[in-house]
Every structure is written in C-alpha cells, then in structure tokens.
Design a protein around this motif. Structure first.
Motif, PDB file in Angstrom:
ATOM      1  N   ALA A  27       1.054  -1.174  -0.589  1.00 35.39           N
ATOM      2  CA  ALA A  27       0.068   0.131  -0.344  1.00 35.39           C
ATOM      3  C   ALA A  27       0.403   1.404  -0.560  1.00 35.39           C
ATOM      4  CB  ALA A  27      -0.618   0.250   1.288  1.00 35.39           C
ATOM      5  N   TYR A  28       2.324   1.309   0.833  1.00 37.56           N
ATOM      6  CA  TYR A  28       3.122   2.420   0.603  1.00 37.56           C
ATOM      7  C   TYR A  28       3.750   2.690  -0.043  1.00 37.56           C
ATOM      8  CZ  TYR A  28       7.047   4.878   1.897  1.00 37.56           C
ATOM      9  OH  TYR A  28       7.958   6.241   1.535  1.00 37.56           O
ATOM     10  N   GLN A  29       4.070   1.320  -1.185  1.00 38.33           N
ATOM     11  CA  GLN A  29       4.662   1.721  -2.615  1.00 38.33           C
ATOM     12  C   GLN A  29       3.935   1.825  -4.136  1.00 38.33           C
ATOM     13  OE1 GLN A  29       5.631  -2.357  -2.710  1.00 38.33           O
ATOM     14  NE2 GLN A  29       8.612  -1.734  -2.140  1.00 38.33           N
ATOM     15  N   THR A  30       2.345   2.151  -3.022  1.00 31.25           N
ATOM     16  CA  THR A  30       0.901   2.167  -4.359  1.00 31.25           C
ATOM     17  C   THR A  30       1.078   3.755  -4.405  1.00 31.25           C
ATOM     18  OG1 THR A  30       0.404  -0.052  -3.966  1.00 31.25           O
ATOM     19  CG2 THR A  30      -1.008   1.894  -5.306  1.00 31.25           C
ATOM     20  N   ILE A  31       0.827   3.974  -3.114  1.00 28.54           N
ATOM     21  CA  ILE A  31       0.064   5.737  -2.643  1.00 28.54           C
ATOM     22  C   ILE A  31       1.295   6.272  -3.180  1.00 28.54           C
ATOM     23  CG2 ILE A  31       0.212   6.869  -0.626  1.00 28.54           C
ATOM     24  CD1 ILE A  31      -1.172   4.708   0.764  1.00 28.54           C
ATOM     25  N   ASN A  32       3.182   5.970  -3.187  1.00 27.93           N
ATOM     26  CA  ASN A  32       4.500   6.579  -3.453  1.00 27.93           C
ATOM     27  C   ASN A  32       4.222   7.100  -4.462  1.00 27.93           C
ATOM     28  OD1 ASN A  32       6.946   8.411  -2.447  1.00 27.93           O
ATOM     29  ND2 ASN A  32       8.073   5.397  -3.655  1.00 27.93           N
ATOM     30  N   CYS A  33       3.465   5.644  -5.376  1.00 35.33           N
ATOM     31  CA  CYS A  33       4.302   5.577  -6.829  1.00 35.33           C
ATOM     32  C   CYS A  33       3.385   6.950  -7.370  1.00 35.33           C
ATOM     33  CB  CYS A  33       3.469   3.918  -7.535  1.00 35.33           C
ATOM     34  SG  CYS A  33       5.507   3.312  -7.223  1.00 35.33           S
ATOM     35  N   LEU A  34       2.267   6.446  -6.484  1.00 38.58           N
ATOM     36  CA  LEU A  34       1.093   8.125  -7.449  1.00 38.58           C
ATOM     37  C   LEU A  34       0.582   8.842  -7.172  1.00 38.58           C
ATOM     38  CD1 LEU A  34      -2.002   5.564  -5.954  1.00 38.58           C
ATOM     39  CD2 LEU A  34      -1.327   6.016  -8.862  1.00 38.58           C
ATOM     40  N   ILE A  35       1.509   9.307  -6.053  1.00 41.18           N
ATOM     41  CA  ILE A  35       2.308  10.688  -5.942  1.00 41.18           C
ATOM     42  C   ILE A  35       3.306  11.206  -6.760  1.00 41.18           C
ATOM     43  CG2 ILE A  35       3.622  12.039  -4.165  1.00 41.18           C
ATOM     44  CD1 ILE A  35       2.015  10.726  -1.851  1.00 41.18           C
ATOM     45  N   ARG A  36       3.920   9.822  -7.007  1.00 43.08           N
ATOM     46  CA  ARG A  36       6.448  10.743  -7.749  1.00 43.08           C
ATOM     47  C   ARG A  36       5.108  10.650  -9.452  1.00 43.08           C
ATOM     48  NH1 ARG A  36      11.118   7.769  -5.959  1.00 43.08           N
ATOM     49  NH2 ARG A  36      11.641   9.592  -7.074  1.00 43.08           N
ATOM     50  N   SER A  37       4.182   9.880  -9.881  1.00 42.37           N
ATOM     51  CA  SER A  37       4.001  10.121 -10.913  1.00 42.37           C
ATOM     52  C   SER A  37       2.936  11.431 -11.102  1.00 42.37           C
ATOM     53  CB  SER A  37       2.420   9.096 -11.808  1.00 42.37           C
ATOM     54  OG  SER A  37       0.794   8.925 -11.052  1.00 42.37           O
ATOM     55  N   ARG A 400      17.464   1.577 -12.330  1.00 42.19           N
ATOM     56  CA  ARG A 400      17.128   3.163 -11.996  1.00 42.19           C
ATOM     57  C   ARG A 400      15.787   3.847 -12.541  1.00 42.19           C
ATOM     58  NH1 ARG A 400      22.219   5.871 -11.057  1.00 42.19           N
ATOM     59  NH2 ARG A 400      21.815   7.885 -10.300  1.00 42.19           N
ATOM     60  N   LEU A 401      15.626   3.085 -13.707  1.00 39.53           N
ATOM     61  CA  LEU A 401      14.092   4.193 -13.627  1.00 39.53           C
ATOM     62  C   LEU A 401      12.867   3.169 -13.227  1.00 39.53           C
ATOM     63  CD1 LEU A 401      13.140   6.149 -16.381  1.00 39.53           C
ATOM     64  CD2 LEU A 401      15.563   5.561 -16.272  1.00 39.53           C
ATOM     65  N   VAL A 402      13.383   1.938 -12.640  1.00 38.49           N
ATOM     66  CA  VAL A 402      11.993   1.498 -11.402  1.00 38.49           C
ATOM     67  C   VAL A 402      11.923   1.520 -10.491  1.00 38.49           C
ATOM     68  CG1 VAL A 402      11.904  -1.348 -10.244  1.00 38.49           C
ATOM     69  CG2 VAL A 402      12.334  -0.596 -13.080  1.00 38.49           C
ATOM     70  N   GLN A 403      13.285   2.528 -10.482  1.00 40.64           N
ATOM     71  CA  GLN A 403      13.564   3.179  -8.706  1.00 40.64           C
ATOM     72  C   GLN A 403      13.112   4.552  -8.880  1.00 40.64           C
ATOM     73  OE1 GLN A 403      17.844   2.754  -7.862  1.00 40.64           O
ATOM     74  NE2 GLN A 403      17.661   0.454  -7.245  1.00 40.64           N
ATOM     75  N   SER A 404      12.557   4.693 -10.169  1.00 36.07           N
ATOM     76  CA  SER A 404      12.510   6.218  -9.977  1.00 36.07           C
ATOM     77  C   SER A 404      11.322   6.536  -9.681  1.00 36.07           C
ATOM     78  CB  SER A 404      12.354   6.677 -11.443  1.00 36.07           C
ATOM     79  OG  SER A 404      11.357   6.061 -12.744  1.00 36.07           O
ATOM     80  N   GLY A 405       9.521   5.169 -10.136  1.00 35.43           N
ATOM     81  CA  GLY A 405       8.715   5.523  -9.865  1.00 35.43           C
ATOM     82  C   GLY A 405       7.877   5.885 -10.804  1.00 35.43           C
ATOM     83  N   TYR A 406       8.247   6.345 -11.797  1.00 33.05           N
ATOM     84  CA  TYR A 406       7.166   7.235 -12.738  1.00 33.05           C
ATOM     85  C   TYR A 406       6.330   6.364 -13.347  1.00 33.05           C
ATOM     86  CZ  TYR A 406      10.105  11.566 -11.506  1.00 33.05           C
ATOM     87  OH  TYR A 406      10.287  12.635 -11.095  1.00 33.05           O
ATOM     88  N   SER A 407       5.244   6.917 -13.939  1.00 36.31           N
ATOM     89  CA  SER A 407       4.742   5.540 -14.829  1.00 36.31           C
ATOM     90  C   SER A 407       3.936   6.638 -15.651  1.00 36.31           C
ATOM     91  CB  SER A 407       3.130   5.138 -13.587  1.00 36.31           C
ATOM     92  OG  SER A 407       2.632   6.011 -12.594  1.00 36.31           O
ATOM     93  N   GLY A 408       2.909   5.616 -16.540  1.00 35.51           N
ATOM     94  CA  GLY A 408       2.526   6.672 -17.310  1.00 35.51           C
ATOM     95  C   GLY A 408       1.662   5.682 -18.500  1.00 35.51           C
ATOM     96  N   ASP A 409       0.259   5.839 -19.483  1.00 39.28           N
ATOM     97  CA  ASP A 409      -0.148   5.660 -20.375  1.00 39.28           C
ATOM     98  C   ASP A 409       0.514   5.008 -21.346  1.00 39.28           C
ATOM     99  OD1 ASP A 409      -2.389   6.495 -18.150  1.00 39.28           O
ATOM    100  OD2 ASP A 409      -2.873   7.802 -18.985  1.00 39.28           O
ATOM    101  N   ASP A 410      -0.185   3.631 -21.819  1.00 36.07           N
ATOM    102  CA  ASP A 410      -0.103   3.323 -22.907  1.00 36.07           C
ATOM    103  C   ASP A 410      -0.962   3.682 -24.089  1.00 36.07           C
ATOM    104  OD1 ASP A 410       1.640   1.677 -24.837  1.00 36.07           O
ATOM    105  OD2 ASP A 410       0.440  -0.446 -24.521  1.00 36.07           O
ATOM    106  N   LYS A 411      -0.133   4.259 -24.406  1.00 39.63           N
ATOM    107  CA  LYS A 411      -0.965   4.584 -25.676  1.00 39.63           C
ATOM    108  C   LYS A 411      -0.758   3.935 -26.976  1.00 39.63           C
ATOM    109  CE  LYS A 411       0.041   9.769 -23.327  1.00 39.63           C
ATOM    110  NZ  LYS A 411      -0.395  11.227 -23.191  1.00 39.63           N
ATOM    111  N   THR A 412      -1.400   4.222 -27.833  1.00 37.75           N
ATOM    112  CA  THR A 412      -1.517   4.097 -29.533  1.00 37.75           C
ATOM    113  C   THR A 412      -1.575   5.329 -29.952  1.00 37.75           C
ATOM    114  OG1 THR A 412      -2.548   2.200 -29.025  1.00 37.75           O
ATOM    115  CG2 THR A 412      -2.313   3.133 -31.269  1.00 37.75           C
ATOM    116  N   ASP A 413      -0.078   5.555 -30.791  1.00 39.57           N
ATOM    117  CA  ASP A 413      -0.478   7.216 -31.387  1.00 39.57           C
ATOM    118  C   ASP A 413       0.428   6.759 -32.737  1.00 39.57           C
ATOM    119  OD1 ASP A 413       2.424   6.127 -30.480  1.00 39.57           O
ATOM    120  OD2 ASP A 413       3.213   7.650 -29.778  1.00 39.57           O
TER     121      ASP A 413
END
Length: 736
Positions: A27-37, A400-413
């Motif tokens: 739960a902590y990791q999930t909240i942290n990822c949401l904040i960092r995103s 290093r990117l895994v540790q950064s916690g940034y997420s995004g949508d998989d866009k079809t562009d």
C-alpha cells in the motif's frame, strides 16, 4: 579508392529507459508511485552519485590544470636559464663551437616551450556539412513538439535544430577555448534513422531525454574535458610538423643536435605525465557522463512515463543494426554503381523482415523487443564496471528507472514520421547526402526498396540455417567426434531433445564461459587493469582471477563434453533417418569431409593472419634497411599462400563462388614473383595486388567452411522434412 559508407556512421547513443513493475506493490509503495507519477521535471533531484561524480570530474580537471601550469612554469624557467646560459657561454668564449653550443642550449628550452604551447595555434573547426538545418516554417508540427517539451522540462529552446542521417539524437555545441568560460547555447540534432523507427510519443520521450541534458549545468564540464583532450592529443599524437622542424633545426650542427635530443627526451617525459592525466580526467568524466544519462532518463520519464522510453531504447539496437546492414549492403555494391533510392524505406523493410524472423509482435507497425529477448543468449556471469563507458548498460538504466517510480499510459499513437510536412522529400535528401561522397566508376543506378529487400532477403536467407535447429548452430560448428560410434542396436535419440532450449542453452553457456575465461586471463596477467569484479554475484579482487579461471575451465570442459555427446546423438539420429528412408549413405561422407577441413582450417587461416601481421610495417614510417629485411622475411610465407590459393581456385565447392575479377586477381598474384620496394619507394600497385590476394584468400577460405557446414545442415533438414512431414526449413531466428 572508393569512399566507404562506414564514414557516415557517427553513432551517438540516445537516452531512454523504462519502469516495469514485476511484483505486487504494498500500500505504501502504491501511494508513493501515485504521488511520484504527478511530479514534474522540477521535482527530479540530482542523486548523491551524480553529485559525487561531478565533484570527481571537476577535481580531475583542476588537477590537470594545476599539473599543466606547473610544467609550463618550470619550462618557462628552464627556457630562461637556457637562454641566459647560452648567451653567457658565447660571451665568455667567442668561437664557432661556443656559438653552436650557446644556440643549441638556448633553443633547448624554447623547443620544449613550443611543444607545450603548440596546441594553441591549432585550428579547430566543426563540420556540419552532413547535417540539414530546419526551422519552424518548414516543420511546424515538430517545432510545436519541441516547444512543448522545452516548457515542460524548463529549459531554453535550442539554438538550431538539425537533421542527420543516423539512428541517434544528440545535444551539441561548438566547444572552443572560450566555451569553457562563456555561456553557450546548445543545438539539437535528430537522426532520421531514429525518427523512422519510433512513434511520436517515443520521439517525445527521446527528445525529453535530450532536453534533460539541456538543463544540466554539468554539460559545461564536457567542454573542459574536450579542450583537455585536445591539448593531450596534440602533444601525444599531432607532432609530425613539430618533429620535422626540430629535425631540420638539429641538422644545422651536430652540436645543436645534442640539445635537440635532450629536448625530445624532456618532451617524452611530459608525454608520460599527460598519459597518466588523460586516464584521471577521462575516467572521472565518463563516470559523470553515465550519471548525466541516468538523470536525463529520469527527466524524460517524468514527462512521458516509462513505457515510451522502454520501447524506444529496446528497439534501438534493432534500428541501428538494420541501418548499418543497409550501409554494408550498398558499400559492397559500389563496384556495381548501385545506390539506394531511399535508405529509410529500406530500413523500414529490413526492420519488418527481421521482426518476422525473430517473431516480434508489432505495435503501431513497429516491432516490440523485450529485455528478455535481448539478453536471452547472454549467459555471462562476469560483471565488470566499464570505467570508459559514456553510457550505462541498458539493464542498469532499467533498474534506475524502476526505482524512480514514474508511470504513464500505454498510448497508441502515430508514427514519428508523420510529424514532418513531407517526410519522403527529407528522406531522399538525406539519402543523397550519404551517397554524394561516394566515388562511382560509372553511371549510378538507384535501387527501389522493393528491389533492395528482395536482394537483401535472398542474401540473408542464403547465410541462415533451418528454423528446426533453434539457433543451435548460429554461433557453433558441429564438434569433431568419432564417426564410428553408430550401432544399429542402440537407442535412437528423440529429435525434440536434440535442439531443445536446454541444449541451445548449453551452447551459449559454453560461449559465455569461454569469453569470461579470456577476460579473467587478461585481468590475471594485468592486460586488463581491473581492481575488482563480480562473478555470479560474488565480489572478487584482481589477484583471485587466476584461481577463478582454473575452476571455470573445469566447468567449461564439462559443458563441452555434454555438447559433444549431443552432437554425436544428432549424428546417430540423422544416420538412422537416412537408413530408414533407404537413401544412399552420404551423411557419413559429408561429416567426414567437414571434419577433415575443420582440422586444417586454423592452420590455413593462420597463413593470412601471419602475413597480415608481418606486413604491418608498410603502414608506418620504417627505415629503408628494415623494409628490405622485412620483405625478405615474408617471401617464404608468400610461397605457401600461393600454393593454398591455387588449391582454392581448383576447389569444386568454390567454383560458383569465385567471381571472374577475384579469379583474375588471384591468378595474377600466384603466377608471378612481385617486388614491393625498389630501395627508395614502395610499389603501391604491387602491394595492392598482394593485399587483394590476401583478402580474397581469407574470404574464400571462410566461405568454403560455411558452405560445407550449410551442406551438412541442409541435408539433415531434408531428412527431417521427409521424416516428420515438415515444410518449414526457412531461416533460423536471426538478430543482425
């Protein structure tokens, strides 16, 4: 001589990484990822590693400046003392000898001082002729994307935007002496070979990485390092003009030449110091450069999320290999006056062809390459930190990117090509740029992409093996074993086990072990200067490399024994298939001929290696007497080479492979005695005949080996096709 297309491969690797979650987050990791995103670029902080490497790099540059300044001050003092002593010597005892000694003594310090300062008179000019500058009126969509990114990253708009032909993107600026002190505005270079292989969102991620570099103040360090290297290079290697002037000066008198020799000895001492300084400065800067890449990756991920970075980075190897394969293809077509109509259409066709061969899925009509696919055949357990690498390894960037916690949508562009007003016009213009420097003997013919891909596929498939082998023979040859092992009463191996993933894994494990052993040998004998290394997750010091090598040799021997047993089982299986199909007993003959040639191949190829090594002196300044002695030494090797060439020319296996031009060149060389030096100058024509013969010999020898191997494997594939009713004997998995 025709220009070489390799000239155009100014590859500069671009940034990109990804964030992949392979576990159930707390739960902590999930909240942290949401904040960092939700973070912006301004929230991306410099890591401790970044700050530490920046400090080391700046300290190293300061150390160089201090050391160089100290040497310069001592040289100025030496020059003053030499001039004073020289004048005093002439005044105290006027004579021709004292005059020569005084002038020689005075000039000694001056020569060393000139050596230290000669870099400052060397002009440095950047060549942008291979680039095409574009502006907003020409490409409004692209410039809108750039403007959007500049605002999001919080940096300045590029001074200029250029298009290049390569598979890369880069930030650059003119690095001169004054750029170390004055503000410099950076320009952006976008490679069309890159644009052609990414989507718009992926290009946005890549450019965001480059603009991450725009925002890094430590890029200024690069300017200092560039100028430090310019000074060091000038004094280590760019000395031809200086040497000529020094030798002319020494020729005035043998007395003056004595002091010239002393000055040269002092210069060599300075060069030794500079070599040590080069290591200090550049190793520390490379460490900073890697951290700058990590930081730019994180900035890019904060803008687009990890997925576009992931896809573009993992596809980049395929994109670059495809582009380089095309350059190789057209480089070989220079004698036929053939060039590409549109090299980027060719690149797209090659990428799709290789994706099909490797069973890659397509998204947005672009192949998706997984990290697992890239590392599938890399079985090495040896990890050495490369102090000279400017970019981190892909797996390190991913971590290093895994540790950064940034997420995004998989866009079809859309494809990135659609950002350009008329991409075909630009592609053809850059294609013309690539080929305009090539010298063709006759009128050129432009290959359409349809013609190219047809010829390219034919060439690739002619070098590939059946898919049924599962890549078993791609980097391995059949092992030489006893062909008398077959007994009709023995159990026949199961085909599905012979080329299973487990057996293929054995092959690549053996290759990795052999490479690791060679690397460890270099560490043990100090050819490779490494203090520590990791093997299979355990840290070792360099003194332990020899002990570890011996244990790995035992492990390699065990694996090679298993491979040899499997190769024998393969032979038994196919021999049985030949028997039950009532075919003529030719498999044993094919194996016997292959093994016979395999046993002598190394000794035959060694003729090429030995003669090539013995001829290295023709590429350097060599005294006339040594040239004659060296050429006398190679005569015996040449006689052996000529005999082997005649054998190849009469070989039935190669009869269809030898072009008339190659046959004429080889016959011409082997039928006469050639003189390569007349006592004063080389005979370039005769040397060209020799080098062509050497090249053709090595090619035909290797080609015969390949054809014999392919004949063996094709016959086995034919037996399986007949036995199992298979029709797919196409190329095996290929990643070129």
């Amino acid at each position: 001589m025709a220009s070489n297309l390799f000239f155009f491969r100014n590859f500069c690797y671009l940034g990109g990484a990804f964030h992949e979650v392979g576990y159930k987050a707390s739960a902590y990791q999930t909240i942290n990822c949401l904040i960092r995103s939700k973070m912006t670029k301004k929230d991306v902080k410099l890591s401790k590693e970044f700050k530490a490497q920046a400090t080391k790099a700046i300290f190293a540059i300061c150390f160089f400046v201090f050391t160089y300044s100290l040497i310069l001050l001592l040289t100025i003092a030496l020059t003053g003392v030499c001039i004073y002593a020289g004048i005093a010597l002439i005044v105290l005892s006027p004579s021709f000898v004292s005059l020569a000694l005084g002038i020689g003594l005075s000039s000694m310090g001056i020569l060393v001082l000139i050596f230290l300062l000669k870099f400052s008179t060397k002009a440095s000019k950047s060549d942008y002729s291979h680039l095409i500058e574009i502006d907003e009126s020409q490409e409004p969509k692209l410039f809108n994307l750039i403007r959007e990114l500049v605002q999001e990253v919080g940096t300045r708009f590029p001074k200029k935007v250029y298009l290049s032909s390569e598979v890369n993107a880069a930030v650059f600026y003119d690095s001169s002496f004054w750029s170390m002190f004055l503000p410099t505005q950076k320009s952006l270079q976008i490679g069309l070979g890159l644009v052609n292989t990414v989507s718009q969102e992926e290009l946005k991620a890549i450019l965001a990485h480059e603009f991450g570099h725009f925002s890094q103040r430590t890029m200024k360090v690069g300017s200092y390092v560039y100028n430090v290297n310019r000074v060091i290079f000038n004094m280590l290697y760019d000395n031809e003009s200086y040497k000529n002037r020094v030798h002319k000066w020494g020729n005035f008198s043998w007395l003056i030449s004595l002091f010239v020799v002393i000055a040269i000895q002092i210069n060599q001492g300075i060069q030794w110091v500079l070599r040590q300084l080069y290591d200090v400065v550049n190793k520390n800067y490379m460490g900073l450069s890697r951290e700058m890449e990590f930081h730019a990756d994180e900035i890019a991920a904060s803008i687009t999320g990890f997925l576009p970075l992931k896809k573009s980075l993992l596809r980049m190897g395929l994109a670059d290999a495809s582009f380089n394969n095309i350059l190789d293809y057209y480089n070989e077509k220079i004698p036929d006056n053939i060039k590409s109509e549109n090299i980027y259409n060719d690149q797209s066709r090659v990428i799709h062809f290789l994706a099909e061969l490797n069973n890659y899925t397509l998204t947005n009509n672009l192949p998706d390459v997984s990290l697992e696919e890239q590392s599938k055949f890399d079985k090495s357990k040896l990890v050495i930190k490369n102090q000279w690498a400017s970019h981190p390894r892909i797996d390190d960037r991913i971590k290093r990117l895994v540790q950064s916690g940034y997420s995004g949508d998989d866009k079809t562009d859309e494809l990135a090509n659609d950002l350009f007003t008329d991409i075909l016009v630009i592609q053809k213009r850059l294609t013309d740029n690539i080929f305009k420097e090539i010298h063709y003997e006759g009128e050129t013919k432009a290959f359409s992409s349809d013609k190219f891909i047809e010829a390219y596929k034919r060439e690739i498939l002619s070098k590939a093996f059946s898919k049924m082998y599962n890549g078993y023979y791609d980097y391995k040859n059949p092992v030489n074993f006893d062909l008398g092992i077959y007994d009709s009463k023995m159990d026949i191996p199961v085909f599905s086990e012979l080329y299973s993933d487990e057996k293929v894994d054995l092959v690549y494990s053996a290759i990795a072990l052999q490479n690791d052993i060679e690397t460890l040998k270099n560490i043990a004998n100090k050819t490779l200067l490494i203090k520590t290394f990791d093997y299979d997750g355990v840290r070792y010091v360099n003194k332990e490399a020899g002990i570890l090598t011996e244990s790995l040799k035992s492990e390699l021997e065990t694996i090679n024994d298993r491979i040899e047993r499997n190769d024998a089982d393969i032979y038994i299986y196919f021999l049985h298939q030949e028997s039950i199909q009532n075919r003529p007993k030719v498999l044993g003959q094919i194996y016997s001929l292959f093994f016979a040639f395999d046993r002598v191949f190394d000794s035959k190829f060694n003729i090429f290696i030995q003669l090539s090594n013995e001829l290295q002196f023709v590429h350097t300044n060599t005294p006339f007497g040594e040239i004659s002695k060296n050429l006398d030494k190679i005569k015996q090797i040449e006689e052996v080479l000529k005999e082997e060439i005649n054998v190849l020319l009469s070989d039935d296996i190669l009869s269809a492979e030898i072009t008339q031009e190659s046959r004429d060149n080889l016959n011409k060389y082997s039928s006469e005695q050639w003189e390569y030096f007349d006592g004063a100058v080389y005979s370039d024509d005769n040397l060209n005949i020799l080098f062509k013969a050497l090249h053709n010999y090595s090619f035909l020898l290797s080609r015969k080996y390949f054809l014999m191997k392919k004949t063996l494997l094709a016959y086995q594939a034919e037996l399986v096709e007949k036995s199992l009713g298979l029709s797919d004997v196409a190329a095996s998995q290929v990643y070129i």
